[in-house]
Design a protein around this motif. Sequence first.
Motif, PDB file in Angstrom:
ATOM      1  N   GLU A 532       9.282   0.874  -2.381  1.00 62.30           N
ATOM      2  CA  GLU A 532       8.804   0.664  -1.016  1.00 62.30           C
ATOM      3  C   GLU A 532       8.022   1.848  -0.452  1.00 62.30           C
ATOM      4  OE1 GLU A 532      13.052   2.225  -0.883  1.00 62.30           O
ATOM      5  OE2 GLU A 532      11.877   0.797  -2.066  1.00 62.30           O
ATOM      6  N   HIS A 533       8.048   3.011  -1.134  1.00 64.15           N
ATOM      7  CA  HIS A 533       7.352   4.192  -0.640  1.00 64.15           C
ATOM      8  C   HIS A 533       5.936   4.333  -1.228  1.00 64.15           C
ATOM      9  CE1 HIS A 533      11.098   5.570   1.147  1.00 64.15           C
ATOM     10  NE2 HIS A 533      11.706   5.355  -0.006  1.00 64.15           N
ATOM     11  N   TYR A 534       5.559   3.406  -2.082  1.00 65.16           N
ATOM     12  CA  TYR A 534       4.269   3.506  -2.787  1.00 65.16           C
ATOM     13  C   TYR A 534       3.095   3.535  -1.812  1.00 65.16           C
ATOM     14  CZ  TYR A 534       1.265   2.687  -6.923  1.00 65.16           C
ATOM     15  OH  TYR A 534       0.357   2.800  -7.937  1.00 65.16           O
ATOM     16  N   LEU A 535       3.146   2.699  -0.792  1.00 61.71           N
ATOM     17  CA  LEU A 535       2.063   2.601   0.186  1.00 61.71           C
ATOM     18  C   LEU A 535       1.840   3.942   0.885  1.00 61.71           C
ATOM     19  CD1 LEU A 535       0.265   0.287   1.659  1.00 61.71           C
ATOM     20  CD2 LEU A 535       1.902   0.593   3.507  1.00 61.71           C
ATOM     21  N   GLU A 536       2.948   4.553   1.344  1.00 55.74           N
ATOM     22  CA  GLU A 536       2.846   5.835   2.056  1.00 55.74           C
ATOM     23  C   GLU A 536       2.462   6.958   1.097  1.00 55.74           C
ATOM     24  OE1 GLU A 536       5.771   8.992   4.425  1.00 55.74           O
ATOM     25  OE2 GLU A 536       6.596   7.198   3.459  1.00 55.74           O
ATOM     26  N   ASN A 537       2.995   6.938  -0.106  1.00 53.96           N
ATOM     27  CA  ASN A 537       2.789   8.039  -1.042  1.00 53.96           C
ATOM     28  C   ASN A 537       1.321   8.180  -1.435  1.00 53.96           C
ATOM     29  OD1 ASN A 537       4.586   9.983  -2.678  1.00 53.96           O
ATOM     30  ND2 ASN A 537       3.136   9.223  -4.192  1.00 53.96           N
ATOM     31  N   TYR A 538       0.630   7.048  -1.617  1.00 53.89           N
ATOM     32  CA  TYR A 538      -0.762   7.081  -2.079  1.00 53.89           C
ATOM     33  C   TYR A 538      -1.758   6.701  -0.972  1.00 53.89           C
ATOM     34  CZ  TYR A 538       1.469   7.442  -6.617  1.00 53.89           C
ATOM     35  OH  TYR A 538       2.242   7.857  -7.674  1.00 53.89           O
ATOM     36  N   ASP A 539      -1.258   6.586   0.260  1.00 56.94           N
ATOM     37  CA  ASP A 539      -2.123   6.291   1.420  1.00 56.94           C
ATOM     38  C   ASP A 539      -2.946   5.027   1.207  1.00 56.94           C
ATOM     39  OD1 ASP A 539      -1.144   8.512   2.662  1.00 56.94           O
ATOM     40  OD2 ASP A 539      -2.901   9.763   2.322  1.00 56.94           O
ATOM     41  N   LEU A 540      -2.314   3.972   0.723  1.00 55.33           N
ATOM     42  CA  LEU A 540      -2.998   2.679   0.611  1.00 55.33           C
ATOM     43  C   LEU A 540      -3.133   2.068   2.000  1.00 55.33           C
ATOM     44  CD1 LEU A 540      -1.179   1.148  -2.509  1.00 55.33           C
ATOM     45  CD2 LEU A 540      -3.234   2.544  -2.450  1.00 55.33           C
ATOM     46  N   ASP A 541      -4.192   1.285   2.213  1.00 55.65           N
ATOM     47  CA  ASP A 541      -4.421   0.643   3.510  1.00 55.65           C
ATOM     48  C   ASP A 541      -3.898  -0.785   3.482  1.00 55.65           C
ATOM     49  OD1 ASP A 541      -5.682   2.862   4.608  1.00 55.65           O
ATOM     50  OD2 ASP A 541      -7.642   2.274   3.819  1.00 55.65           O
ATOM     51  N   LEU A 542      -2.984  -1.095   4.373  1.00 56.69           N
ATOM     52  CA  LEU A 542      -2.426  -2.443   4.473  1.00 56.69           C
ATOM     53  C   LEU A 542      -3.271  -3.241   5.465  1.00 56.69           C
ATOM     54  CD1 LEU A 542       0.028  -4.054   3.363  1.00 56.69           C
ATOM     55  CD2 LEU A 542       1.211  -3.465   5.487  1.00 56.69           C
ATOM     56  N   LEU A 543      -3.842  -4.347   5.012  1.00 56.63           N
ATOM     57  CA  LEU A 543      -4.738  -5.158   5.847  1.00 56.63           C
ATOM     58  C   LEU A 543      -4.032  -6.325   6.507  1.00 56.63           C
ATOM     59  CD1 LEU A 543      -7.870  -5.291   3.503  1.00 56.63           C
ATOM     60  CD2 LEU A 543      -7.375  -3.667   5.334  1.00 56.63           C
ATOM     61  N   ASN A 583      -9.536 -14.923   5.223  1.00 60.29           N
ATOM     62  CA  ASN A 583      -8.623 -14.417   6.251  1.00 60.29           C
ATOM     63  C   ASN A 583      -7.309 -14.082   5.552  1.00 60.29           C
ATOM     64  OD1 ASN A 583      -6.940 -13.884   8.369  1.00 60.29           O
ATOM     65  ND2 ASN A 583      -7.362 -15.784   9.500  1.00 60.29           N
ATOM     66  N   TYR A 584      -7.046 -12.799   5.431  1.00 57.39           N
ATOM     67  CA  TYR A 584      -5.924 -12.371   4.593  1.00 57.39           C
ATOM     68  C   TYR A 584      -4.570 -12.791   5.161  1.00 57.39           C
ATOM     69  CZ  TYR A 584      -9.638  -9.594   2.540  1.00 57.39           C
ATOM     70  OH  TYR A 584     -10.816  -9.212   1.953  1.00 57.39           O
ATOM     71  N   GLU A 585      -4.506 -13.038   6.451  1.00 57.90           N
ATOM     72  CA  GLU A 585      -3.250 -13.521   7.031  1.00 57.90           C
ATOM     73  C   GLU A 585      -2.854 -14.869   6.430  1.00 57.90           C
ATOM     74  OE1 GLU A 585      -1.287 -11.977   9.106  1.00 57.90           O
ATOM     75  OE2 GLU A 585      -2.549 -10.245   9.594  1.00 57.90           O
ATOM     76  N   ASP A 586      -3.873 -15.657   6.040  1.00 55.26           N
ATOM     77  CA  ASP A 586      -3.590 -16.973   5.470  1.00 55.26           C
ATOM     78  C   ASP A 586      -2.942 -16.880   4.087  1.00 55.26           C
ATOM     79  OD1 ASP A 586      -4.770 -18.034   7.706  1.00 55.26           O
ATOM     80  OD2 ASP A 586      -6.719 -18.370   6.753  1.00 55.26           O
ATOM     81  N   ALA A 587      -3.087 -15.723   3.441  1.00 55.59           N
ATOM     82  CA  ALA A 587      -2.511 -15.566   2.101  1.00 55.59           C
ATOM     83  C   ALA A 587      -1.015 -15.276   2.144  1.00 55.59           C
ATOM     84  CB  ALA A 587      -3.231 -14.438   1.363  1.00 55.59           C
ATOM     85  N   LEU A 588      -0.500 -14.841   3.300  1.00 49.26           N
ATOM     86  CA  LEU A 588       0.900 -14.452   3.395  1.00 49.26           C
ATOM     87  C   LEU A 588       1.827 -15.633   3.137  1.00 49.26           C
ATOM     88  CD1 LEU A 588       0.710 -12.105   6.530  1.00 49.26           C
ATOM     89  CD2 LEU A 588       0.538 -11.508   4.103  1.00 49.26           C
ATOM     90  N   GLU A 600       8.690 -17.022  -9.537  1.00 44.57           N
ATOM     91  CA  GLU A 600       7.883 -17.447  -8.393  1.00 44.57           C
ATOM     92  C   GLU A 600       7.706 -16.265  -7.448  1.00 44.57           C
ATOM     93  OE1 GLU A 600       8.556 -20.432  -4.692  1.00 44.57           O
ATOM     94  OE2 GLU A 600       8.768 -21.328  -6.689  1.00 44.57           O
ATOM     95  N   ALA A 601       6.480 -15.762  -7.357  1.00 39.40           N
ATOM     96  CA  ALA A 601       6.193 -14.604  -6.520  1.00 39.40           C
ATOM     97  C   ALA A 601       5.639 -15.071  -5.176  1.00 39.40           C
ATOM     98  CB  ALA A 601       5.184 -13.696  -7.200  1.00 39.40           C
ATOM     99  N   TYR A 602       6.152 -14.486  -4.096  1.00 33.15           N
ATOM    100  CA  TYR A 602       5.628 -14.823  -2.764  1.00 33.15           C
ATOM    101  C   TYR A 602       4.930 -13.596  -2.189  1.00 33.15           C
ATOM    102  CZ  TYR A 602       9.951 -12.566  -1.112  1.00 33.15           C
ATOM    103  OH  TYR A 602      10.978 -11.678  -0.884  1.00 33.15           O
ATOM    104  N   ILE A 603       3.781 -13.829  -1.569  1.00 34.58           N
ATOM    105  CA  ILE A 603       2.929 -12.756  -1.064  1.00 34.58           C
ATOM    106  C   ILE A 603       3.446 -12.302   0.292  1.00 34.58           C
ATOM    107  CG2 ILE A 603       0.585 -12.126  -0.374  1.00 34.58           C
ATOM    108  CD1 ILE A 603      -0.399 -14.368  -2.278  1.00 34.58           C
ATOM    109  N   VAL A 604       3.744 -10.979   0.402  1.00 41.80           N
ATOM    110  CA  VAL A 604       4.245 -10.434   1.666  1.00 41.80           C
ATOM    111  C   VAL A 604       3.203  -9.569   2.360  1.00 41.80           C
ATOM    112  CG1 VAL A 604       6.632 -10.499   0.862  1.00 41.80           C
ATOM    113  CG2 VAL A 604       5.281  -8.406   0.541  1.00 41.80           C
TER     114      VAL A 604
END
Length: 808
Positions: A532-543, A583-588, A600-604
Motif C-alpha cells: 500500500e506504500h508503493y504510490l507514496e514511495n515512488y510518487d505515482l499520480d492517482l487519477l 473517463n477513468y471513474e467509469d473503470a472503477l 477475479e480482479a476488481y479495479i480500485v
Amino acid sequence: MLKHTLKSILRQLKRQSLFTGIHLLGLSVGLCCAMLLFLYIRHEINYDTHHAGADRIYRVTLIGTGQGEVNYSAGTPYPLVNTLRTEVPELELVSGIHGSGRGIVRAEGKDHYRLQEVYFADGSFLEMFDFGLAEGVDPAVLTPPGKALLSKKTAELIFGNENPTGKTISLDGKLNLTVVGTYSGQQQSHLASDMLVSLASLNEEFLGFPTDNWGVSVGGAAYVRLQEGQQPEQLAASLADVVNKYMNGEEEGIANELRLQPLAEVHFDTRYDEVSSVPAIEASYLWIAGATGLLILLMACFNFVNLSLAQNLSKQQEVGMRKVLGASRSQLWAQYWGEALVLALSAGVISVVLLQAALPYLQEKLQQEMGFQGWQDFPMMGFIFLLTLLISVVAGGYPAWVVARKKAQEVLKGSKLVSDKSQVNLRQGLILAQFVITLVMICSAITVSRQLDFMQHKDLGFRQEAILQVSRNSGGLDLQLQEEWQRETGVIAVSFNLGAPTSRNNIGTDYYPKGRSPQNDRSELELKAADEHYLENYDLDLLAGRFITAKETALIGERLPEQGEEWPIVINESLAKELGYTNYEDALDKRLILGFNDAEAYIVGVTKDFNTSSLHEGVKATAITPLPFLYYQIGVKLVPDQIATTLPRLEASWKQFHPDEYFDYFFLEEDILKQYLAERRTNALLQGFAGLAIFIACLGLFGLMAIMVRQRRKEIGLRKVLGASVASLWALLSSDMVRLIGISLLIAGPLAWWLMNNWLDNFAYRITMSVWTIAIGGIALLLIALLTVSGQALRAALNNPVEALKNE
C-alpha cells in the motif's frame, strides 16, 4: 637497386619533414580509429560463436498477438522444456534455464558475496553450450538437484586458492548447494554467469510460485539444437501443435506462436531481453561504428592524396631531370609509390602504439573489455598490414601516377600542365568530402547527446531520485523492519514490492474483462506486486479511485488468489484506455479475469501512466496488485541530503533483524541509467571520433595551406606591393575554404537530418530534429577551420614582399 631506392625515399621524406609528419600523423590516427572500432565490432559479433554447433542452436521465443498488439518474449512457460522433449522428438537436444539474476551466496565460515548473474540450468545445458568446464567435470553434472558450478572467478572470490569441489554453499539463504566443479566463465555469451545451479533445485519455496503452470513465465527460457541438415521451418507444424494443445486452449484468447530464433541473432534483437545477462544491442549501432571508422580512415586517405597532389608541383623539376636522364614512367611511379608505401607502413606501426595507449580509455568509456593481445593479436596485425598496403596502393598510387606521367619538356620549360586544373578540382572535391563527413559526424554527435540527455532527464511518471532498492532473499512482509526504517529521520517512505516501476521483475499475464469473450477479448498486461506504500514511495499520480490498502494486502496473504477469488488492482491509463474507458471513474470496480488461476480482479484505482521500461518502448498496459509472497525488494524513499548518514543506520538495523543476510542494495537512478548503456556507448564513440575527424580535417587543411602559401608566395608579395591590405590577403587565402564549408553544409545538412531521424525512430520517446543542430555544426566547423588556416594566412600576409620578389 632496392637499397638505393629506399635511401632515396628516406632522403626525400626527411627533406620534407613537415609534410612527412602530417602524413604520418593523419594516417596513424585514422588507422588507430579504424582499429579501435574494428575491435569493438569484433567483440560484439563474437557473442555465442564459440559453442560447438552454434549454427544449429536456437532459442525458443514466444510471440503473442491480442487485440492488435504483438508481444515478444524470450521467457517461456516452465513446462515447455519437457513437453518439447516428449512431443517434438525430432529435436536433437532441448535445454531449459531460469535466469535468477542477482544472488547472495555464502559458504560456511566465509563472508556473504553478491553474484550478479545466477542461472538455473538443466543437465542438457552444458552439452549444448560450451562454457569451459574444468577437466573431469561431467557435462550432465547439473541433472540432479542441489548441485552448483562456480565460475573460476567466483570460486576464487569465495574460496581463494582452496579447491571448491565438494564444498557446500547457500544461495539467498534458501537453497543449500554442493559445488561439483568449476568453469571458466570467460566466454562471450548472452548467458554469461557467475554460477550455474541445477534446474531441478528450483522449487516453489525458492521462487514463490509453482513451475508447473503454463500461464507463468518469470525468467524461464528454452533452447533447442537441431539435427544436422534440419531447418527450423521443418519444425513449425510440431511447434504449432504444442501451442494449440497447451497454450491456445479454450481459455486462451491470445494467438500464441513459438518461434525458433537463431543463436547468432540473440545478441542483436532487443525485443527479447528478459533472460539475457548481457543486454542485446541494435545491429544499427555496429553499422554506425563501422561507418564511423571507415569514414575517418577515408578522411585520412583524402588527406594523403590531397597533400601528395599538392606537393607534385614542387617535384616537377625533379621529375623532368629524371626523365631527361633516362628514367622510365614505371621507375618514377615505383619511386613515388615507394614513398607512399613507407609512409603507410610506418603509420601502421605508429597506429598500433597509439592503439595500445588509447584502448584502456575506450574500454573505460564503453565499459567493456575488447580483447586485444597487442603484437600477438595476429588477426589484427594482418588486418593492419593489409589495410596499409591497400592505402598505399589507393591513396599513394594515383599521386605517383600523376607525377610519373608528366612530360619532361613541358616541366623543364615551366609551362603549365594540362592536368593542373583537374588536380585542383580533385583536391577541392576531396576537401569537400572531408567537410561533409565531419559535419555529419558533428551533427550526429550533437543529436545523440541531446537524445541521451532527454532520456536521462525525462519525467518517467515516478520518482527516481534518492530511492534505495534493497534486495531480499525471500518474499513476504517484514513489518518490524518496515516500522524501524520508517522511524529514521532520513526516510520518507518504505514500500515492499517486487521491483521499482521500471524493474524487469514484472509478471506477464493475460486477462479479459469479465462478461466478455475469453477467446476474442483476451489481451496481455504486466503485473507489479506492491504494498500500500508503493504510490507514496515512488510518487505515482492517482487519477481516479484509491490505492491498495493494508487490509487488502493482509487478505491475500502469502499465496496466489484462487479461481473466482476477488483481487484488488490499480491500473494505469493505458490499460484503462485499452478497456475502453476515457473517463477513468467509469473503470472503477470493473472486473478482469486474470491468467493467474483465473482470479477475479476488481479495479480500485487508476494511476497516471509511468514508464515500465526504457524509452525505446511505449507505456504498456500495467496493473499494481498486492502479492506479499513476491515482495523480494524494498523501496526506500530517502531525504536526498541525508543519504550518507541514513544508509549506515539502515544497514545496521537490517543486520539486527537479518544477521545472516547480506545487505544488498542499489540506487534506482543508477539502475535506470544502465538501460541506456548502448546509447551512452554510441554517444562516447561519436563524440570522440567526431573530434578526431575534426583533427584530421584540420591537419589536412594546415598542410594544404602551407603548400598553397609556398606556391603563391610571389603572388602575395606582388599584391602587397600594389597596396593589398593584410585583411584582404587573409580573405583571399581563406575564401576557397569558406566556400567549400558552405557547400558542404548544403550537402551534409539534409544527410545528417535523414540519418538522425531514422535513428531517433528507434525510440518511443524522442527529441525532434532542429535546424540549429545543423547550423551549430556548420558554425563550429567554420570557426575551427578558420583558426587552423589563419595562422599561416596571416604570416604570409605579414611577410616582407621584398623577400618574395627579390629574384624576379
